[in-house]
Design a protein around this motif. Structure first.
Motif, mmCIF file in Angstrom:
data_model
loop_
_atom_site.group_PDB
_atom_site.id
_atom_site.type_symbol
_atom_site.label_atom_id
_atom_site.label_comp_id
_atom_site.label_asym_id
_atom_site.label_seq_id
_atom_site.Cartn_x
_atom_site.Cartn_y
_atom_site.Cartn_z
ATOM 1 N N ARG A 125 55.291 66.651 -9.669
ATOM 2 C CA ARG A 125 54.878 65.258 -9.495
ATOM 3 C C ARG A 125 56.062 64.381 -9.063
ATOM 4 N NH1 ARG A 125 53.002 63.438 -14.803
ATOM 5 N NH2 ARG A 125 51.285 64.872 -14.393
ATOM 6 N N ASP A 126 57.246 64.688 -9.583
ATOM 7 C CA ASP A 126 58.433 63.875 -9.307
ATOM 8 C C ASP A 126 59.386 64.674 -8.421
ATOM 9 O OD1 ASP A 126 60.729 62.344 -9.291
ATOM 10 O OD2 ASP A 126 60.556 61.775 -11.409
ATOM 11 N N GLU A 127 59.286 64.492 -7.120
ATOM 12 C CA GLU A 127 60.089 65.276 -6.186
ATOM 13 C C GLU A 127 61.570 64.977 -6.326
ATOM 14 O OE1 GLU A 127 60.482 65.352 -1.438
ATOM 15 O OE2 GLU A 127 58.470 65.797 -2.194
ATOM 16 N N HIS A 128 61.889 63.738 -6.600
ATOM 17 C CA HIS A 128 63.295 63.379 -6.760
ATOM 18 C C HIS A 128 63.907 64.096 -7.953
ATOM 19 C CE1 HIS A 128 66.977 61.027 -6.640
ATOM 20 N NE2 HIS A 128 66.801 60.724 -7.937
ATOM 21 N N LEU A 129 63.163 64.140 -9.065
ATOM 22 C CA LEU A 129 63.640 64.850 -10.251
ATOM 23 C C LEU A 129 63.772 66.341 -9.969
ATOM 24 C CD1 LEU A 129 64.354 64.853 -13.306
ATOM 25 C CD2 LEU A 129 61.911 65.149 -13.768
ATOM 26 N N ALA A 130 62.795 66.903 -9.244
ATOM 27 C CA ALA A 130 62.808 68.331 -8.964
ATOM 28 C C ALA A 130 64.040 68.756 -8.165
ATOM 29 C CB ALA A 130 61.540 68.738 -8.221
ATOM 30 N N HIS A 131 64.546 67.861 -7.328
ATOM 31 C CA HIS A 131 65.693 68.204 -6.492
ATOM 32 C C HIS A 131 67.014 67.703 -7.066
ATOM 33 C CE1 HIS A 131 62.438 68.935 -3.631
ATOM 34 N NE2 HIS A 131 63.294 69.751 -3.015
ATOM 35 N N GLN A 132 66.946 67.238 -8.292
ATOM 36 C CA GLN A 132 68.178 66.796 -8.947
ATOM 37 C C GLN A 132 69.041 68.005 -9.284
ATOM 38 O OE1 GLN A 132 67.445 64.085 -12.143
ATOM 39 N NE2 GLN A 132 69.498 64.254 -12.990
ATOM 40 N N TYR B 183 59.366 60.876 9.083
ATOM 41 C CA TYR B 183 59.061 61.883 8.057
ATOM 42 C C TYR B 183 57.603 61.768 7.596
ATOM 43 C CZ TYR B 183 59.530 64.666 3.799
ATOM 44 O OH TYR B 183 59.366 65.606 2.814
ATOM 45 N N GLU B 184 57.162 60.528 7.303
ATOM 46 C CA GLU B 184 55.812 60.316 6.805
ATOM 47 C C GLU B 184 54.769 60.664 7.858
ATOM 48 O OE1 GLU B 184 54.751 59.586 3.819
ATOM 49 O OE2 GLU B 184 56.810 59.587 3.047
ATOM 50 N N GLU C 248 53.749 68.859 8.649
ATOM 51 C CA GLU C 248 54.492 69.932 9.323
ATOM 52 C C GLU C 248 55.866 70.154 8.719
ATOM 53 O OE1 GLU C 248 54.454 69.829 13.658
ATOM 54 O OE2 GLU C 248 53.028 68.158 13.552
ATOM 55 N N VAL C 249 56.411 69.115 8.076
ATOM 56 C CA VAL C 249 57.767 69.202 7.545
ATOM 57 C C VAL C 249 57.800 70.173 6.364
ATOM 58 C CG1 VAL C 249 59.662 67.923 6.504
ATOM 59 C CG2 VAL C 249 58.305 66.881 8.317
ATOM 60 N N THR C 250 58.821 70.992 6.276
ATOM 61 C CA THR C 250 58.912 72.038 5.250
ATOM 62 C C THR C 250 59.872 71.704 4.113
ATOM 63 O OG1 THR C 250 60.635 73.153 6.508
ATOM 64 C CG2 THR C 250 58.366 73.828 6.932
ATOM 65 N N VAL C 251 60.572 70.557 4.210
ATOM 66 C CA VAL C 251 61.547 70.204 3.183
ATOM 67 C C VAL C 251 61.377 68.735 2.813
ATOM 68 C CG1 VAL C 251 63.236 71.943 3.894
ATOM 69 C CG2 VAL C 251 63.263 69.680 4.956
ATOM 70 N N CYS C 252 62.080 68.315 1.777
ATOM 71 C CA CYS C 252 62.011 66.918 1.366
ATOM 72 C C CYS C 252 62.912 66.061 2.275
ATOM 73 C CB CYS C 252 62.414 66.769 -0.092
ATOM 74 S SG CYS C 252 64.140 67.164 -0.402
ATOM 75 N N ILE C 253 62.713 64.750 2.206
ATOM 76 C CA ILE C 253 63.447 63.840 3.092
ATOM 77 C C ILE C 253 64.944 63.837 2.781
ATOM 78 C CG2 ILE C 253 63.097 61.811 1.642
ATOM 79 C CD1 ILE C 253 62.756 60.214 4.309
ATOM 80 N N ALA C 254 65.300 64.065 1.475
ATOM 81 C CA ALA C 254 66.717 64.118 1.112
ATOM 82 C C ALA C 254 67.410 65.272 1.830
ATOM 83 C CB ALA C 254 66.863 64.261 -0.394
ATOM 84 N N THR C 255 66.714 66.393 1.953
ATOM 85 C CA THR C 255 67.270 67.552 2.653
ATOM 86 C C THR C 255 67.425 67.249 4.142
ATOM 87 O OG1 THR C 255 66.248 69.054 1.061
ATOM 88 C CG2 THR C 255 66.923 70.003 3.157
ATOM 89 N N VAL C 256 66.436 66.532 4.708
ATOM 90 C CA VAL C 256 66.509 66.163 6.126
ATOM 91 C C VAL C 256 67.742 65.299 6.389
ATOM 92 C CG1 VAL C 256 65.358 64.960 8.026
ATOM 93 C CG2 VAL C 256 64.012 66.347 6.420
ATOM 94 N N ARG C 257 67.952 64.316 5.529
ATOM 95 C CA ARG C 257 69.117 63.443 5.698
ATOM 96 C C ARG C 257 70.413 64.240 5.621
ATOM 97 N NH1 ARG C 257 67.477 58.161 5.441
ATOM 98 N NH2 ARG C 257 65.535 57.723 4.313
ATOM 99 N N GLN C 258 70.496 65.145 4.661
ATOM 100 C CA GLN C 258 71.701 65.942 4.492
ATOM 101 C C GLN C 258 71.951 66.811 5.719
ATOM 102 O OE1 GLN C 258 73.931 65.757 2.059
ATOM 103 N NE2 GLN C 258 75.181 67.324 3.060
#
Length: 492
Positions: free
Chosen positions: A388-395, A17-18, A23-33
């Motif tokens: 700033r907080d991607e984890h919070l944003a996707h909560q 991912y890093e 090129e990646v269009t989504v967050c890593i949590a979405t990729v895992r899902q």
């Protein structure tokens, strides 16, 4: 290698991912899902994420094209979304959602010249402008029109025949009909002589000396009954004047002005010479103008408009718009007069809808003005924090729209929470009823909440303060139509 992407192997998903983050269009949590749901690694990394929330009011057809929502119409026509929403809320549908001049099929109508002023084949903005450009006094033009002249004659473009000649009685002396003045010039006989002979009974040929007058055949001059003109007697301040000229000279006015006021307009001699006429010099803002007509022209008015305003018992400054005249709609705010509440709102750069709403909620005029152009509070979340907080944003979060009773008055509240709506609002200790709840990520809920707050900015209840509940800036006064629209806006 556990993961392979674009010909390169990775031991962990995080390192993959890093390495390809740009090129990646989504967050890593979405990729895992997505991988858990059976997606390939390439699809999980590169496939764009669909929005969790959509706003929809059904399909709309504008100029034959279908749009899935109001937002897409606003984007297509490069217009503010709020404009389209307001038109929809007022009942506009289809093509009417877009203002006429913004539509693709709009064709500007040809300029209608029926109200333009045309004289001598030349177009002017008005009769007053034609008078200024042709050097004719406007009052002279009006008098000539009133006397039956054409526009070209009144403006001096076409010469006007002497009415005394055209209306005079004509006589046949030699087979050609002429007036007495024309006969006098043609036969070289004094005009008074011709008139005297005719009054005594002579024929026109005898009066011209073309035939002999026998002695005793006509009346003597002393026997002719002559109509005497009534003597002129004009009294002003106890002084008697025997002619219009004498009266005019006494008060420094043109003779024709004094005579016109008395004979044509019916003024008394005293009013005729003491009237504050249009030709009297007048000083405004330190500048002296030779007449009210010149003053009107300097301030972009016609003399007729200025005189009509002055007839309404106003000062010259008020008639010219220099000073504000008080009316039933006037508002006195801190010693300054505004012609209306709208005028006050514009001068203070506050939306008129917001100002009216504040006053209706119980605020004084000063409090409503001092509140500024908008009172807004984004609450505990804002865009900076969420970006700033991607984890919070996707909560996971909820956007809620509820009916709430505060101090015995029914209001409506919009908000977002990561708790349940019941847990969030029980902290406020107010009675409430849920109208609509939508679930999504915290970022999606925040963006949608701000969009709704923008749409309802002029309906905010300013009577609710921070001492009454948390999230006080998201409480509104709404009617049934507003409630239905927001419910539809949030979707099923």
């Amino acid at each position: 290698m556990k993961y392979s992407f674009q010909g390169k192997g990775y031991t962990t998903l995080s390192s993959c991912y890093e390495d390809n983050k740009e090129e990646v269009t989504v967050c890593i949590a979405t990729v895992r899902q997505r991988l858990k749901e059976g997606w390939s690694l390439e699809q999980a990394l590169l496939h764009p994420k669909k929005k969790t929330l959509t706003t929809r009011l059904g399909e709309h057809f504008v100029e034959g094209k279908a749009y899935e929502n109001l937002c897409s119409i606003a984007q297509e026509y490069d217009m503010p979304f709020n404009t389209i929403y307001k038109r929809y809320s007022r009942g506009c549908r289809g093509d009417e959602l877009v203002p006429l001049k913004k539509r693709r099929a709009y064709t500007a109508p040809k300029e209608d010249n029926q109200h333009r002023f045309v004289a001598g084949g030349v177009e002017y903005r008005s009769a007053a402008e034609a008078c200024r450009r042709l050097g004719v006094k406007y009052v002279t033009y009006r008098n000539r029109i009133r006397n039956g002249h054409t526009i070209e004659q009144a403006l001096g473009i076409i010469a006007v025949e002497d009415g005394r000649v055209t209306r005079g009685k004509k006589y046949d002396a030699d087979g050609t009909y002429r007036t007495i003045k024309e006969l006098a010039e043609f036969f070289s006989v004094p005009e008074p002589t011709i008139r005297d002979r005719l009054q005594r009974g002579a024929t026109i040929r005898q009066a011209l000396g073309l035939e002999e007058i026998s002695n005793g055949s006509h009346l003597k001059q002393c026997e002719v009954q002559r109509t005497k003109r009534a003597a002129i007697r004009l009294e002003v301040d106890g002084e008697i004047f025997r002619s219009y000229k004498a009266l005019a000279d006494k008060y420094g006015l043109p003779q024709y002005t004094v005579r016109q006021r008395i004979v044509d307009y019916g003024y008394t001699p005293e009013n005729a010479v003491k009237l504050d006429g249009k030709s009297k010099p007048i000083t405004v803002e330190g500048v002296e103008y030779p007449s009210k007509a010149a003053l009107a022209e300097a301030y972009g008015l016609t003399p007729a408009v200025l005189l009509a305003r002055l007839a309404g018992d106003v000062t010259v400054e008020q008639a010219l718009g220099i000073e504000q005249r008080e009316t039933l709609k006037s508002i006195d705010f801190e010693g300054e007069i505004f012609c209306s509440l709208t005028d006050l709102a514009n001068k203070k750069n506050i939306p008129i809808g917001a100002l009216r709403s504040r006053i209706k909620s119980g605020l004084s005029l000063k409090e409503a003005i001092d509140a500024g152009d908008r009172i807004r509070n984004s609450g505990r979340y804002n865009l900076t924090i969420l970006e700033r907080d991607e984890h919070l944003a996707h909560q996971s979060a909820w956007l809620y729209f509820v009916r709430i009773v505060i101090n015995g008055k029914e209001r409506f509240k919009i908000g977002i929470t990561t708790q349940t709506v019941a847990d969030r609002l029980k902290q406020e200790a107010y009675e409430f009823a849920t109208i609509k709840v939508v679930r999504g990520t915290l970022m999606d809920c925040f963006i949608l909440e701000q969009e709704i707050i923008d749409l309802l900015s002029d309906k905010r209840d300013l009577g609710v303060t921070s001492s009454m509940l948390d999230g006080y800036s998201e409480v509104f006064n709404l009617d049934d139509g507003d409630v239905k629209f927001i419910s539809d806006f949030l979707g099923a």
